[in-house]
Structures are given as C-alpha cells and as structure tokens.
Design a protein around this motif. Structure first.
Motif, mmCIF file in Angstrom:
data_model
loop_
_atom_site.group_PDB
_atom_site.id
_atom_site.type_symbol
_atom_site.label_atom_id
_atom_site.label_comp_id
_atom_site.label_asym_id
_atom_site.label_seq_id
_atom_site.Cartn_x
_atom_site.Cartn_y
_atom_site.Cartn_z
ATOM 1 N N TYR A 123 1.265 -6.491 -5.315
ATOM 2 C CA TYR A 123 1.967 -5.759 -4.262
ATOM 3 C C TYR A 123 2.541 -4.460 -4.803
ATOM 4 O O TYR A 123 2.500 -3.412 -4.142
ATOM 5 N N ALA A 164 4.073 1.171 1.800
ATOM 6 C CA ALA A 164 2.668 0.798 1.948
ATOM 7 C C ALA A 164 1.805 2.052 2.092
ATOM 8 O O ALA A 164 2.219 3.030 2.712
ATOM 9 N N PRO A 165 0.624 2.076 1.517
ATOM 10 C CA PRO A 165 -0.255 3.249 1.638
ATOM 11 C C PRO A 165 -0.545 3.576 3.103
ATOM 12 O O PRO A 165 -0.776 2.693 3.929
ATOM 13 N N GLN A 217 1.375 -2.715 -7.234
ATOM 14 C CA GLN A 217 0.288 -1.777 -7.470
ATOM 15 C C GLN A 217 -0.228 -1.183 -6.164
ATOM 16 O O GLN A 217 -0.800 -0.100 -6.159
ATOM 17 N N GLN A 218 -0.011 -1.871 -5.016
ATOM 18 C CA GLN A 218 -0.530 -1.396 -3.750
ATOM 19 C C GLN A 218 0.506 -0.606 -2.942
ATOM 20 O O GLN A 218 0.280 -0.341 -1.766
ATOM 21 N N SER A 219 1.623 -0.215 -3.525
ATOM 22 C CA SER A 219 2.664 0.529 -2.822
ATOM 23 C C SER A 219 2.912 1.861 -3.516
ATOM 24 O O SER A 219 2.567 2.050 -4.679
ATOM 25 N N ALA A 244 -1.611 4.326 -2.839
ATOM 26 C CA ALA A 244 -1.172 3.252 -3.735
ATOM 27 C C ALA A 244 -0.973 3.809 -5.135
ATOM 28 O O ALA A 244 -1.723 4.679 -5.597
ATOM 29 N N ASN A 245 0.055 3.306 -5.811
ATOM 30 C CA ASN A 245 0.397 3.718 -7.171
ATOM 31 C C ASN A 245 0.698 5.207 -7.255
ATOM 32 O O ASN A 245 0.507 5.834 -8.301
#
Length: 262
Positions: free
Chosen positions: A33, A87-88, A35-37, A112-113
C-alpha cells in the motif's frame, strides 16, 4: 500417552505457523500500500502583487476528485504542509484562508511512489459593503433645567448594554465616575462615595431600598421607564441633603383612553 503428546505438539506448531503467516501478510500488504501511494507537499505564502511576503499558518488544503472529497490538511507555522498516502490519480487542489482569495489547481496528477511539490501564493481579499449610516441621538438638556452634572441614560440603552443584564443600576455603572462596591452588587458608588449617600427617587417618591436578591439586581424595569437621570454633583436643594448623587427615575404614562375589562 505418546500419541496425545504428538497431537498436542502438532496443534501448537499449526497455531504458530498461522500467526507467522498473518504477520507476514500484514507486512506485505502494508508495504504494498505504501508503494502504491503518493505524497503532496509544499508551502503556502502570501503575495502582494510584486513579491512573496510571509508564510501563512492555518491555511486549509483540500484534495478532491470530481465532486468527491478525498484528503485535507493545514499549513504549519512556517507555511509548509504535507499530505501522505494519496492514492494515484488526478486531483484538484484548493487552498483557502480567511482574508485571502482562494487558490486552486486542477488536473494535478499524483503517481505511485511520487512526492510532488506544489507551492501556493495567496493574495489578500478585500470586502466591500453598501454605505453604512451611524446615527446617534445626543441628549439635550432643556434650557429651564438648572441641574448640573446631569447624565441621561435611555431605557433602551439599559436593555441592550452588554453585561448589564437589562438592569438599570448596572447600566449606570458604565458611566464615567460610577462604579460598584463589588462585581456582584448593583449598588452605585459615585466618585468614591458610599451607596448610602445616594438619593434614589421614582416619580418624585424616594425609594429607600431599590435592591433585590441581596443587592444583585434593582427593582427598576427598563420596559416601564421613560427617563433615567443621574445627577453626580451640584444637584438642587429640593433633593435633600445627600452628599454623593441623585438618581431620578420616571415611569411611562399610562393610556387613559383605553379601559381594561374582564
């Protein structure tokens, strides 16, 4: 007996293995999570049209996606702000602060990231209103009234004066040279004299005890009065031998043209 021990050991191993799997799953999903924000950060400053001036503390930063509210934060003392775990996606960023015009940016893509820096500069906002007229009615003493040091207080002022509680005597304590013995008393201390040195009359009748609830309030009702006059010195001899002040209260005249039947 041996079979029971083996069965007991197997149960403990299964429980331990289940716990380890849950911990690993939690660590994996948390890291996934994270890594995906993305992160949005920057500063909020004021702008006077020529150059950037001071950082703005307490500005509200909101992130929306379409008509849906997503994230919110406030700027720190140095004007900086940080919003994590976004969130992306593509968002609209809006900054608001009292006394400044709002600023916003649409189509802000956060991957993300990714850590995106976005600074905002707010310009001062001016407010205009229609013309406001302030009208004051000054008390004019009649020419044939020879009383000196006369101060007039309208009953309407007594009703609306802050902190007076719609009490006549407490309203008089706001006049120059008039105070109270303590915060809980409605008695009048005029120019340092005691309350017993004041003469209080209503419709030419002397009132010896105008106080109620052990002096907390007075007996006068602003709704029934037409005039409130306080003479703090040089009062005529017809008021007697009081040393401090004279409070002259007049009630409203009744309506003699209407009869009450019941």
């Amino acid at each position: 007996m041996l079979l029971e021990l083996i069965k007991y050991a197997d149960n403990n191993l299964i429980k331990m293995f289940s716990r380890i799997c849950l911990i690993l799953l939690f660590i994996f999903t948390t890291g996934l999570y994270a890594q995906q924000s993305g992160t949005l950060y920057g500063t909020i400053s004021s702008f006077d049209g020529t150059n950037v001036t001071l950082p703005i503390e307490g500005a509200v930063i909101t992130i929306t996606s379409g008509s849906k509210f997503e994230y919110s934060s406030e700027s720190e003392e140095n004007g900086s702000y940080v919003i994590n775990n976004i969130a992306p996606g593509t968002y609209k960023i809006r900054v608001e602060m009292g006394g400044y015009k709002p600023a916003e940016k649409s189509g802000v893509a956060i991957a993300a990231n990714d850590s995106l820096k976005l600074n905002f500069y707010l310009s001062g906002d001016s407010y205009t209103t229609d013309e406001i007229d302030i009208i004051s009615e000054r008390f004019k003493q009649a020419q044939n009234d020879m009383r000196t040091s006369l101060m007039n207080l309208s009953p309407r002022t007594s009703k609306t004066l802050p902190g007076a509680g719609e009490d006549v005597l407490r309203s008089l304590q706001s006049l120059p040279g008039v105070t109270a013995p303590n915060d809980y008393s409605s008695q009048l201390v005029v120019r340092g004299s005691g309350p017993d040195q004041n003469l209080i009359i209503m419709d030419d009748v002397e009132i010896f005890n105008p106080y109620r609830l052990y002096g907390a309030f007075s007996m006068f009702n602003p709704e029934t009065l037409s005039e409130i006059n306080l003479i703090t010195g040089g009062f005529p001899s017809r008021y007697g031998d009081r040393l401090s002040a004279v409070l002259d209260v007049t009630n409203k005249e009744g309506n003699r043209s209407r009869n009450i039947t019941g």
